[in-house]
Design an enzyme around this catalytic site. Structure first.
Site, mmCIF file in Angstrom:
data_model
loop_
_atom_site.group_PDB
_atom_site.id
_atom_site.type_symbol
_atom_site.label_atom_id
_atom_site.label_comp_id
_atom_site.label_asym_id
_atom_site.label_seq_id
_atom_site.Cartn_x
_atom_site.Cartn_y
_atom_site.Cartn_z
ATOM 1 C CE LYS A 89 -0.126 -8.269 4.336
ATOM 2 N NZ LYS A 89 1.291 -8.696 4.218
ATOM 3 C CD GLU B 8 -0.832 7.130 -2.453
ATOM 4 O OE1 GLU B 8 -0.394 7.271 -3.606
ATOM 5 O OE2 GLU B 8 -1.380 8.039 -1.810
ATOM 6 C CB CYS C 234 6.222 3.819 -6.273
ATOM 7 S SG CYS C 234 6.462 5.110 -5.050
ATOM 8 C CD GLU D 108 6.070 -0.369 -10.740
ATOM 9 O OE1 GLU D 108 5.247 -1.263 -10.473
ATOM 10 O OE2 GLU D 108 6.262 0.616 -10.002
HETATM 11 P P1 NAD Z 1 2.260 -6.157 -3.851
HETATM 12 O O1 NAD Z 1 1.011 -5.596 -4.412
HETATM 13 O O2 NAD Z 1 2.698 -7.485 -4.328
HETATM 14 O O3 NAD Z 1 2.188 -6.266 -2.257
HETATM 15 C C1 NAD Z 1 1.949 -5.155 -1.445
HETATM 16 C C2 NAD Z 1 1.336 -5.618 -0.147
HETATM 17 O O4 NAD Z 1 0.066 -6.192 -0.435
HETATM 18 C C3 NAD Z 1 2.124 -6.694 0.603
HETATM 19 O O5 NAD Z 1 2.060 -6.432 1.989
HETATM 20 C C4 NAD Z 1 1.352 -7.964 0.294
HETATM 21 O O6 NAD Z 1 1.462 -8.937 1.307
HETATM 22 C C5 NAD Z 1 -0.061 -7.439 0.225
HETATM 23 N N1 NAD Z 1 -0.998 -8.249 -0.548
HETATM 24 C C6 NAD Z 1 -0.735 -9.050 -1.614
HETATM 25 N N2 NAD Z 1 -1.885 -9.615 -2.066
HETATM 26 C C7 NAD Z 1 -2.875 -9.150 -1.266
HETATM 27 C C8 NAD Z 1 -4.294 -9.354 -1.240
HETATM 28 N N3 NAD Z 1 -4.904 -10.156 -2.114
HETATM 29 N N4 NAD Z 1 -5.005 -8.705 -0.299
HETATM 30 C C9 NAD Z 1 -4.408 -7.892 0.596
HETATM 31 N N5 NAD Z 1 -3.077 -7.669 0.631
HETATM 32 C C10 NAD Z 1 -2.323 -8.282 -0.311
HETATM 33 O O7 NAD Z 1 3.366 -5.058 -4.113
HETATM 34 P P2 NAD Z 1 4.928 -5.150 -3.771
HETATM 35 O O8 NAD Z 1 5.569 -6.021 -4.775
HETATM 36 O O9 NAD Z 1 5.116 -5.445 -2.333
HETATM 37 O O10 NAD Z 1 5.360 -3.632 -3.967
HETATM 38 C C11 NAD Z 1 5.805 -3.123 -5.157
HETATM 39 C C12 NAD Z 1 4.746 -2.250 -5.793
HETATM 40 O O11 NAD Z 1 4.356 -1.215 -4.886
HETATM 41 C C13 NAD Z 1 5.262 -1.532 -7.017
HETATM 42 O O12 NAD Z 1 4.295 -1.575 -8.034
HETATM 43 C C14 NAD Z 1 5.482 -0.106 -6.530
HETATM 44 O O13 NAD Z 1 5.449 0.859 -7.540
HETATM 45 C C15 NAD Z 1 4.351 0.036 -5.562
HETATM 46 N N6 NAD Z 1 4.593 1.119 -4.602
HETATM 47 C C16 NAD Z 1 3.836 2.252 -4.705
HETATM 48 C C17 NAD Z 1 4.069 3.325 -3.841
HETATM 49 C C18 NAD Z 1 3.253 4.590 -3.943
HETATM 50 O O14 NAD Z 1 3.305 5.386 -3.006
HETATM 51 N N7 NAD Z 1 2.521 4.823 -5.012
HETATM 52 C C19 NAD Z 1 5.069 3.225 -2.872
HETATM 53 C C20 NAD Z 1 5.815 2.055 -2.789
HETATM 54 C C21 NAD Z 1 5.562 1.006 -3.664
#
Ligand code: NAD
Length: 477
Positions: A174, A249, A283, A380
């Site tokens: 997704k 992650e 991240c 963050e």
């Molecule tokens: P987010 O948590 O808002 O969304 C991530 C994904 O989760 C999206 O596809 C979103 O549609 C989905 N999502 C949201 N609510 C959900 C739910 N209730 N159930 C299932 N899926 C749901 O994060 P973001 O804003 O898209 O990404 C930024 C974050 O990701 C930052 O905190 C960043 O550090 C982290 N990140 C971590 C890594 C890593 O490898 N550790 C890599 C990239 C990004």
């Protein structure tokens, strides 16, 4: 405006609801395309397709060298669409064209790398008793659902999907609602490579709707989530309710420790990539620099010079250094953090505000004299804002670096490798970079300590996250 669809069971599918998600270009704020929004109906279709393909055992029973060949074909086909897909990714995410094309090539590298490991998933024999032959086999979980974020839409797909495929799982991805378009170009590579239907499905819907329905579905056996800590906790609750494994992650608040003997130009070069690359939406961003007081002023001057030299603009333009953040919401959040830092006593050595132009551009921001209890040092930010924190001795530097709920990345800058190694051993982070940020590759394990997540992606360690161990005991008596 181009219309994009979900990729389910080898076919392009429009949502039954006819609802679409509009996607804009962060450099202009203008809509560039729309994708059909997956709802429960489409999630069910994807799960049914994945289940059918898994139960057919087409991937599980495929001779392992054939699985490897198919993966290399996916890699080749991905490289062929890298230019087209990179352009779409550049427009939907805002990052530079070079970085966007590289993401496609990174996916290809992931498939090549894990292709070589498909026939090396070896079990072991265990001496149990006379007349018992006991051995282990490594098996896939079944249906693996992957939820990816918007900051590295393709790389995040690549690292989890390649491992999931290499180990025989059927996968549903997704994508994030802000960046779903480039993944549909990748789906073309899947088709061109001749991947059997249903083994890889790519859908886009809202997280709190399609995403939560997908991970809670009783037929999903394994979840991989990359995103924020707050969503990660919800995913973990959903997985706990079903008692299924999850790879998570999450975010970071990574600090680079700068010792007095460090090459400050190396620190500045790391800052260029690790806090201003992808507009700081990384991240493992080097969002804190913890610097010895004897070299702090010199380093801040160099960081300010770097900030002044950065060319701000759309990622599609040649020579752009600093691209926009993903959305107006994100821009307001990042600007709010910079403001809070100044209100709490930090000094903006450079930047601190949004750039007055179309799109969602934030000035490269250096906050000097940050103290560890300030909000900017703890949360963050996910934008081009670097906090500079001063320290007196090594133990204090390590304690500042570790004083966070996160544990994703950390850095050490020194010419003394003994000191680097002893410091690295005390840093609470999944990856430690010495003298250069981002030294890893597809072959190095990646993941977080503390609230930055657990399990590992990439490298040989990554395989463990996608396999379960079966023990077989045969009585020979
Ligand atoms: P987010 O948590 O808002 O969304 C991530 C994904 O989760 C999206 O596809 C979103 O549609 C989905 N999502 C949201 N609510 C959900 C739910 N209730 N159930 C299932 N899926 C749901 O994060 P973001 O804003 O898209 O990404 C930024 C974050 O990701 C930052 O905190 C960043 O550090 C982290 N990140 C971590 C890594 C890593 O490898 N550790 C890599 C990239 C990004």
């Amino acid at each position: 405006m181009q219309h994009y669809k979900n990729f389910i069971d080898g076919k392009w599918i429009d949502s039954e609801s006819k609802e679409t998600i509009k996607v804009d270009d962060p450099a202009t704020g203008k809509v560039i395309g729309e994708i059909s929004c997956a709802k429960k109906t489409e999630v069910d279709l994807a799960i049914n397709a994945a289940r059918k393909s898994y139960n057919s055992r087409i991937l599980v029973d495929m001779p392992l060298l054939s699985r490897a060949k198919l993966m290399r074909k996916i890699a080749d086909e991905t490289r062929k669409v890298a230019k087209e897909g990179g352009e779409v990714l550049c427009y939907e995410n805002g990052k530079t064209l070079g970085a966007a094309v590289k993401e496609f090539n990174d996916v290809a590298d992931m498939f090549d790398y894990y292709a070589g490991l498909t026939d090396k998933l070896e079990g072991k024999t265990i001496p149990v008793a006379k007349n018992v032959f006991d051995y282990t086999v490594l098996e896939p979980f079944g249906i693996s659902a992957h939820i990816v974020p918007w900051n590295y839409p393709l790389s995040m797909i690549g690292r989890s999907l390649a491992c999931s495929f290499a180990t025989g799982n059927s996968t549903i991805i997704k994508t994030a609602e802000l960046t779903p378009l480039s993944a549909t170009v990748f789906a073309k590579a899947i088709i061109n490579a001749g991947v059997p239907d249903g083994l890889i499905n790519i859908i886009c819907g809202y997280g709190n709707e399609a995403g939560s329905y997908l991970v809670s579905h009783e037929d999903v056996n394994h979840v991989v989530f990359t995103g924020s800590v707050s969503t990660g906790k919800k995913i973990l609750h959903a997985c706990a309710d079903k008692a299924i494994p999850a790879v998570v992650e999450l975010g970071g608040k990574s600090a680079g420790i700068v010792f007095p003997d460090a090459d400050l130009d190396e620190v500045v070069d790391s800052a260029r990539h690790a806090i201003f690359g992808v507009a700081g939406q990384i991240c493992t961003a080097m969002s804190r620099v913890v610097v010895h007081k004897s070299v702090k002023d010199e380093l801040v001057d160099k960081l300010v010079d770097l900030s002044k030299s950065l060319k701000i603009g759309p990622g599609i333009e040649k020579d752009t250094d600093l691209t926009p953040v993903i959305s107006e919401n994100q821009l307001q959040k990042v600007e709010g953090y910079a403001r809070s830092g100044i209100q709490e006593g930090a000094e903006a050595a450079h930047g601190g505000k949004r750039v007055e132009r179309d799109g969602y551009f934030m000035e490269p921001t250096i906050l000097n004299n940050v103290k560890q209890d300030m909000t900017v040092a703890r949360e963050e930010i996910f934008g081009p804002v670097l906090s500079v924190i001063e320290y007196d001795d090594q133990e204090e530097a390590i304690s500042i670096a570790n004083d966070t709920d996160y544990g994703l990345g950390a850095g050490v800058f020194t010419k003394d490798l003994k000191k680097a190694s002893s410091t690295a051993s005390k840093l609470e982070a999944g990856q430690v970079y010495v003298n250069k940020w981002f030294t890893g590759s597809h072959a190095t394990p990646f993941g977080g300590y503390k609230q930055s997540g657990y399990s590992r992606e990439k490298g040989i360690d990554g395989l463990k996250s996608y396999l379960q161990v079966k023990n077989v005991g045969i009585s020979l008596s």
